[in-house]
Write a protein that holds these residues in place. Structure first.
Motif, PDB file in Angstrom:
ATOM      1  N   ASP A  10       0.846  -1.191   0.000  1.00 41.31           N
ATOM      2  CA  ASP A  10       0.000   0.000   0.000  1.00 41.31           C
ATOM      3  C   ASP A  10       0.886   1.246   0.000  1.00 41.31           C
ATOM      4  N   THR A  11       0.608   2.144  -0.923  1.00 37.66           N
ATOM      5  CA  THR A  11       1.447   3.337  -1.053  1.00 37.66           C
ATOM      6  C   THR A  11       0.825   4.572  -0.407  1.00 37.66           C
ATOM      7  N   ASN A  12      -0.269   4.403   0.336  1.00 32.43           N
ATOM      8  CA  ASN A  12      -0.936   5.544   0.948  1.00 32.43           C
ATOM      9  C   ASN A  12      -0.286   5.937   2.269  1.00 32.43           C
ATOM     10  N   PHE A  13       1.021   5.944   2.309  1.00 35.99           N
ATOM     11  CA  PHE A  13       1.788   6.314   3.491  1.00 35.99           C
ATOM     12  C   PHE A  13       2.973   7.168   3.047  1.00 35.99           C
ATOM     13  N   ARG A  19       4.837   1.924   5.156  1.00 38.14           N
ATOM     14  CA  ARG A  19       4.170   0.995   4.239  1.00 38.14           C
ATOM     15  C   ARG A  19       4.493  -0.451   4.612  1.00 38.14           C
ATOM     16  N   ASP A  22       2.784  -1.424   7.810  1.00 33.87           N
ATOM     17  CA  ASP A  22       1.366  -1.668   7.551  1.00 33.87           C
ATOM     18  C   ASP A  22       1.151  -3.063   6.992  1.00 33.87           C
ATOM     19  N   ARG A  94      -7.041  -0.001  12.949  1.00 35.55           N
ATOM     20  CA  ARG A  94      -7.311  -0.053  11.509  1.00 35.55           C
ATOM     21  C   ARG A  94      -7.112  -1.468  10.966  1.00 35.55           C
ATOM     22  N   LYS A 245     -14.850  -2.560   5.633  1.00 34.52           N
ATOM     23  CA  LYS A 245     -14.823  -1.222   5.063  1.00 34.52           C
ATOM     24  C   LYS A 245     -16.246  -0.769   4.748  1.00 34.52           C
TER      25      LYS A 245
END
Length: 283
Positions: A10-13, A19, A22, A94, A245
């Motif tokens: 996941d690149t949302n960090f 990452r 996570d 999360r 989600k």
């Protein structure tokens, strides 16, 4: 890009270390590595993920700080049981949302029943003008969002209301608790508000809380909050949204970064592993 059977990280960090943490954290919560299992040796794991040993070490340190891993010079890096984890850590919350959403909903509901009625009592006894204003502002935002559902924002306003309530009594630990469990609250509210009519039905209870706090009626404030919590539990049971989600089916355990069958369960020691040490992690 990950390699050797790991999905793309996941690149949302903002950093690669976050990452990697996570990805590993999600796998631990999903049960890919069980308590007591060793992680692969450092060189092998870094190669599998496609990152440097330095990045991996920093990711492992962050998971050690969350109580999820233990590093020892002779036994390597091993997964700790869930009772060692910091379950108020936002990342752990999360990951639990993605991996065991039903349990997170249950835990959140039980925590709210224990904490929020007494927090409401304190608010009624102690709240000053600024605290009462914050409650009224959050309530107004909830009402505005309910009146214009297409604009969204109801869940965020609802979270702000309950955080303001925890803050209103002047107990800093309660205020910090509200901030710590915000992810869990959002998960709960995302589901409880999906039942048709649930948003509109929740507003009178929130108004009753504000009125009780303004009137310095501690018993009424506690009763109103308990009513909100019990109604939310009923709405969660009826909600068309599955735990996980918002608006989606919950992910299957281990789905993030799932390995192909031929690669086997990650984290098991290789035959050539030397003394189980995680690639030279410092003691």
């Amino acid at each position: 890009m990950a390699s050797r059977g790991w999905a793309e990280i996941d690149t949302n960090f903002p950093t690669m270390q976050q990452r990697v943490a996570d990805e590993i954290g999600r796998r631990i919560v999903a049960g890919v590595w069980q308590p007591g299992d060793p992680l692969p040796v450092e060189d092998a794991l870094a190669s599998q993920i496609g990152v440097s040993r330095g990045v991996l070490r920093e990711a492992v340190k962050s998971l050690v700080a969350k109580g999820m891993l233990r590093v020892r010079p002779r036994t390597g890096t091993r997964v700790l049981p869930p009772d060692h984890w910091n379950h108020l850590d936002p990342d752990v919350l999360r990951w639990k949302q993605a991996g065991d959403a039903a349990a997170l909903l249950r835990d959140t509901g039980e925590l709210r029943r224990i904490v929020e009625p007494e927090a409401a009592r304190l608010a009624a006894e102690r709240a000053g003008p600024d605290a009462v204003r914050a409650l009224n502002d959050a309530l107004a935002a909830m009402e505005a969002a309910a009146a214009s559902p297409a604009g969204g924002g109801y869940v965020e306003a609802d979270i702000a209301f309950h955080r303001a309530l925890l803050d209103a009594g002047g107990n800093r630990l309660l205020g910090s608790l509200g901030r710590a469990v915000e992810i869990a609250l959002q998960h709960s509210f995302d589901i409880s508000t999906q039942t048709p009519g649930a948003v509109e039905a929740s507003l009178p209870g929130h108004r009753a809380v504000v009125h009780a706090v303004e009137a310095r009626d501690a018993d009424a404030a506690a009763a109103a909050v308990l009513g909100i919590i019990e109604a939310a539990q009923r709405e969660i049971a009826r909600s068309p949204v599955k735990p996980g989600k918002p608006g989606k089916q919950a992910e299957e355990p281990g789905e993030p970064g799932k390995q192909p069958e031929e690669s086997g369960k990650p984290g098991k020691p290789e035959e050539s592993r030397e003394r189980g040490e995680p690639g030279g992690h410092p003691a």
